[in-house]
Design a protein around this motif. Structure first.
Motif, PDB file in Angstrom:
ATOM      1  N   PRO A   1       0.794  -1.227   0.000  1.00  0.00           N
ATOM      2  CA  PRO A   1       0.000   0.000   0.000  1.00  0.00           C
ATOM      3  C   PRO A   1       0.824   1.273   0.000  1.00  0.00           C
TER       4      PRO A   1
ATOM      5  N   THR B   1      -3.765   0.292   5.063  1.00  0.00           N
ATOM      6  CA  THR B   1      -3.057  -0.976   5.084  1.00  0.00           C
ATOM      7  C   THR B   1      -3.602  -1.794   6.246  1.00  0.00           C
TER       8      THR B   1
ATOM      9  N   ASN C   1      -4.981  -6.509   0.667  1.00  0.00           N
ATOM     10  CA  ASN C   1      -4.282  -5.343   1.184  1.00  0.00           C
ATOM     11  C   ASN C   1      -3.739  -4.556   0.004  1.00  0.00           C
ATOM     12  N   PRO C   2      -3.992  -3.258  -0.133  1.00  0.00           N
ATOM     13  CA  PRO C   2      -4.689  -2.402   0.824  1.00  0.00           C
ATOM     14  C   PRO C   2      -6.209  -2.517   0.719  1.00  0.00           C
TER      15      PRO C   2
END
Length: 230
Positions: free
Chosen positions: A8, A140, A168-169
């Motif tokens: 992220p 995140t 993620n993110p």
């Protein structure tokens, strides 16, 4: 998988650059800036399939470090570093061999996010004023866990780490409204109600056997900000 996929940080850096550009463009027209801290309790849910319609909301929290610029008509923009705990709780009932209830407990899904929220904001004129905010918050996922009672030891909890099975993110959209009062000193106290809604899904296919899970939350927070004119 491409190098850096799922990381992220590049997205967070782009949002930081966007914030700096907004600051450079609006500083000349800005009448007031604010720097503050806030936090409060949340009521959070997981949504996306029939299973989670039967799951109870979970109490979480959000904490903010905020910075805001306001122009001549009360319009401006804000940026927040946010720590948010979200999730859900599923009730379980224990019974004996005859089907008599012997106790109750919960399985709790907990997700800790660290994010950067950016968007427009508004404050009405006057010492006591209305505050409105909206924006996008990329985060995140710091930790994903399921916590459930140990079936062998009643006082113990089994914790399973699900971080590797979550996407993620995770990106949220949000809106907030509330009020604030300017004190005699250069400080402002306020109360804000905020709603967060997941714009991207939380789960991969090996997480709850679906990719459609999103997070939502309602948060009531108290704030203390320091203000200074431009």
């Amino acid at each position: 998988r491409a190098a850096g996929a799922g990381n992220p940080l590049p997205g967070m850096i782009r949002y930081a650059i966007l914030l700096h550009c907004l600051w450079a463009c609006t500083t000349a027209f800005c009448q007031q800036s604010e720097l503050g801290l806030s936090g409060g309790m949340s009521l959070t849910r997981l949504r996306g399939n029939l299973f989670f319609k039967q799951v109870d909301p979970m109490q979480g929290h959000q904490f903010f470090a905020s910075y805001a610029h306001y122009g001549a008509r009360g319009l401006g923009y804000h940026a927040q570093v946010v720590h948010a705990r979200m999730g859900a709780a599923m009730g379980i009932i224990y019974s004996d061999e005859l089907g008599n209830e012997t106790g109750r407990d919960h399985i709790r899904y907990r997700f800790d996010h660290l994010g950067l929220a950016i968007g427009p904001c508004y404050r009405s004129p006057g010492r006591a004023h209305v505050v409105l905010q909206a924006g996008v918050m990329p985060t995140t996922l710091v930790k994903a866990q399921v916590r459930q009672p140990d079936p062998l030891w009643s006082n113990d909890v089994v914790v399973t780490d699900l971080t590797a099975k979550a996407k993620n993110p995770v990106i949220f959209g949000y809106g907030a409204f509330g009020g604030a009062v300017d004190l005699n000193a250069p400080f402002t106290v306020g109360l804000l109600v905020r709603y967060d809604h997941g714009l991207t899904t939380l789960s991969r296919s090996d997480f709850f056997d679906t990719e459609s899970i999103i997070e939502t939350s309602w948060t009531v927070s108290l704030s203390l900000t320091y203000r200074w004119p431009q």
